[in-house]
Write an enzyme that holds these catalytic residues in place. Structure first.
Site, PDB file in Angstrom:
ATOM      1  CB  ALA A  92       7.951 -22.843  17.129  1.00 45.83           C
ATOM      2  N   PRO A 137       2.690 -23.690  14.410  1.00 43.34           N
ATOM      3  CG  PRO A 137       0.578 -24.689  14.304  1.00 43.34           C
ATOM      4  CD  PRO A 137       2.044 -24.970  14.095  1.00 43.34           C
ATOM      5  CD  GLN A 177       7.820  22.482  -1.341  1.00 44.94           C
ATOM      6  OE1 GLN A 177       6.862  22.934  -0.720  1.00 44.94           O
ATOM      7  NE2 GLN A 177       9.023  22.978  -1.247  1.00 44.94           N
ATOM      8  N   GLY A 191      -2.991   8.481  -7.444  1.00 46.30           N
ATOM      9  CA  GLY A 191      -4.370   8.796  -7.070  1.00 46.30           C
ATOM     10  C   GLY A 191      -5.301   7.632  -7.342  1.00 46.30           C
ATOM     11  CB  THR A 232       7.127 -21.745  10.525  1.00 51.08           C
ATOM     12  OG1 THR A 232       8.245 -20.935  10.207  1.00 51.08           O
ATOM     13  CG2 THR A 232       6.133 -20.942  11.333  1.00 51.08           C
ATOM     14  CD  GLU A 247      13.197 -16.097   3.362  1.00 55.64           C
ATOM     15  OE1 GLU A 247      14.239 -16.452   3.929  1.00 55.64           O
ATOM     16  OE2 GLU A 247      12.611 -16.765   2.509  1.00 55.64           O
ATOM     17  CD  GLN A 267      -1.998   9.600  -1.242  1.00 56.12           C
ATOM     18  OE1 GLN A 267      -2.240   8.447  -0.884  1.00 56.12           O
ATOM     19  NE2 GLN A 267      -2.878  10.577  -1.127  1.00 56.12           N
TER      20      GLN A 267
END
Lengths: 255, 389
Positions: free
Chosen positions: B133, B131, B279, B340, B129, B364, B337
């Site tokens: 490409a 900058p 629920q 909490g 990789t 990847e 979540q």
């Protein structure tokens, strides 16, 4: 050195025991090698690696116990024997008889087993087998050293250590602390399937019905009482002590 | 159709599961504490020590051919192992493996690069990789100009994992400006001593990547990996390896998170009832379980096709990685979540995973590039809809 290890397939200690229709629910439960038997297997493999010989792991159990035997083979045992009682009502007496029927014709220098199984916790089978084979036995060992035709073992006695010298062949049962069992190795796992595993039934062993009859009967299973929340005593210290003594006498009935 | 594991697969799974449970998970508290105190959560030395412990039990070189002392496991077993390794925040992988493209080394190169990597004596990094490409890797600009029996490399690589500690880099550079990504890219094995330098870039988790700078780095001709102009094929085969692995880690992590959520739902009491009886919590648990299951089978199916060598254009691997990486991001969000206030603390591994799994949608193959691959395979008719192999 020819070593035989008695092994039991037991409930995974992480599993929650559920009782239904007066029996323990086994559906969807993970099974493992009884942890105490794992120490015995490890010890056997170590001795074999040191002095040569062969390790055979023997179990009485259902068809599925082949899995635990294969695990023992993957750890490094050489051979395995599965005795399937096929629906027979088996107690410690029956199991010991089945094992003796296999062992009595074998050449062995050392028998190893776990101190007890974590499911029933009877701690009887290995001891019975030794008695029936008329060989010495020492239970709950934490150290085993071989010295020619003798073994020197250390035994855990309620916090103290007993050192015992025993003539071989003998039976020893493993206590926690004997060793640190290894994981099955990757090459070991790949080889386990190719190692010999003999399957036997009571019919193959020529035992009489009487020998196979269970001497005990389990009448019912029940879980231990659920633990209740604790109670915090109130008032000044004198009052608290008085209350506590009264409760211990009247409610807990321990005084 | 057979969905069950073989005896060996089951035993390997169980053994790795126990290893994770007994050797890795107990280290998590210390890792979290180090993190809170601003220290490195777990050192490379500690990981190496664990790898040696695993080596004793024969878990070493799991993807390395037997002639090099490895176990040469196929994609299915490797995936089962990676699912288990995903269950801990300890960044552990078994030692003794080398990047797949290093097997293209010639005999001389093998001694200098491949074998030391397998033995853990040398580390390397994969530098593709740039900058300008990333997903469009065919556009790389790094130049390799021939000068006698050397090539002179100039340019910059970025987001390179392991570069900060690598002894050598597998570097992709343009040797033919006309052909570029179509026969003009070559892979070079470049020792650090040849003169490249790195600047670390810190990311949202512990993962350190680097920019790697090449200024007139002279590389001898014999350090070409594979053939001149055939580097891009090597790069592609390296990238493909990672897709199923990310999917597997995602599944393992999500399974552990779900276990934590269930424990919390059963034990945390609010308004007089365990929160698992509400629920709102049940739906989060149910949705997570369904999605984990879907991802797990997709990942295992991709591994199965890879084992058979019949995953056309990596369609299944791309789908598995896309779905699993997104799945684990949804699951970690729900599980956080459910916990909490505890969920956002650094006392628990959840917030850490929240940061870690985000990158699974990026590296990847980004979500976008995977969708592009999947759609193009369909639009061009390379893959048939509904086919089971």
């Amino acid at each position: 050195m020819n070593i035989f290890v008695l092994m039991k397939r037991t409930f995974d200690t992480e599993e929650k025991v559920q009782i239904k229709d007066n029996s323990i629910v086994e559906d969807g439960v993970e099974f493992i090698i009884n942890p105490y038997d794992e120490y015995a297997i490890e010890e056997a493999i170590r001795i074999r690696d040191e002095v040569g010989g062969e390790v055979t792991v023997v179990t009485v159990g259902p068809e599925e116990a082949e899995k635990e035997l294969r695990t023992a083979l993957a750890m490094g045992a050489d051979k395995a024997i599965l005795i399937n009682p096929e629906g027979l009502k088996a107690d410690e007496n029956t199991i010991a008889n089945l094992l003796v029927a296999v062992l009595k014709d074998k050449q062995f220098d050392l028998l190893l087993g776990g101190n007890l199984s974590v499911d029933n916790g009877a701690g009887q089978v290995a001891v019975r087998v030794a008695e029936m084979l008329d060989i010495p036995q020492v239970t709950t060992i934490t150290k085993l050293e071989l010295d020619g035709t003798q073994a020197v073992v250390e035994r855990d006695v309620e916090g103290d250590t007993e050192v015992i010298q025993v003539n071989l062949p003998a039976m020893f049962t493993a206590q926690q602390g004997l060793n640190e069992p290894r994981y099955p190795s990757l090459p070991g796992i790949m080889k386990a399937k190719k190692k010999p595993l003999e399957k036997l039934t009571p019919a193959d062993l020529g035992l009489s019905e009487e020998q196979l009859v269970a001497h005990t009967e389990t009448l019912s299973y029940h879980p231990p009482a659920a633990r209740e929340a604790g109670r915090i005593m109130e008032g000044d210290l004198d009052q608290q002590v008085k209350d506590l003594v009264r409760l211990l006498r009247e409610e807990a009935k321990v005084l | 159709m057979n969905f069950s594991l073989t005896e060996e697969q089951e035993m390997v799974q169980k053994t790795v599961r126990e290893f994770v449970q007994n050797e890795l998970i107990p280290l998590e508290q210390e890792m979290l504490r180090n993190d809170r105190e601003g220290k490195i959560p777990i050192t490379d030395e500690k990981i190496k020590e664990l790898q040696l412990k695993a080596k004793e039990m024969g878990f070493w070189g799991i993807n390395t051919p037997e002639e090099y002392g490895g176990a040469n496991l196929g994609p299915i077993l490797t995936t089962l192992i990676n699912i288990e390794l995903g269950k801990t925040i300890v960044p552990f992988t078994f030692g003794g493996d080398a990047d797949n493209i290093l097997y293209y080394c010639n005999e001389e190169q093998k001694k200098k690069y491949l074998i030391p990597v397998i033995n853990g004596e040398k580390e390397c990094c994969f530098a593709l990789t740039e900058p300008g490409a990333g997903s469009d890797a065919r556009n790389i600009k790094m130049s390799a100009e021939k000068d006698g029996d050397h090539y002179v490399l100039n340019g910059e690589k970025i987001f390179i994992s392991r570069a900060h500690k690598a002894d050598f880099a597998m570097v992709f550079a343009v040797t033919d400006k006309e052909k570029r990504g179509r026969g003009g890219v070559t892979c070079f094995l470049v020792d650090r001593e040849m003169g490249w330098r790195t600047e670390p870039i810190h990311t949202m988790d512990d993962w350190i990547v680097s920019s790697v700078i090449f200024e007139n780095v002279r590389v001898p001709e014999e350090n070409i990996l594979g053939e001149l102009g055939r580097g891009f094929e090597l790069a592609l085969s390296w990238i493909t390896m990672g897709r199923i692995k990310i999917g597997a880690w995602s599944v393992g992590t999500a399974e552990r998170l779900l276990e934590m959520a269930i424990e919390q739902a059963n034990s945390r009491v609010a308004f007089g009832k365990p929160i698992g009886e509400y629920q709102a919590i049940q739906w989060m648990i149910a949705d997570s379980a369904v999605e984990i299951e879907a991802a797990k089978w997709q990942v295992l199916y991709a591994a199965y096709l890879a084992e058979k060598g019949v995953d056309d254009n990596r369609q299944t691997a791309s789908m598995a990685k896309l779905y699993a990486a997104n799945m684990v991001n949804r699951v970690v969000d729900r599980v956080l979540q459910i916990h909490g206030g505890m969920g956002i603390t650094k006392e628990f591994p959840i917030e850490r995973w929240y940061r870690t799994v985000r990158k699974y949608r990026i590296f990847e193959g980004t979500d976008e590039i995977l969708r592009r691959t999947i759609a193009r395979n369909l639009l061009k008719g390379y893959v048939k809809i509904g086919e089971i192999k």
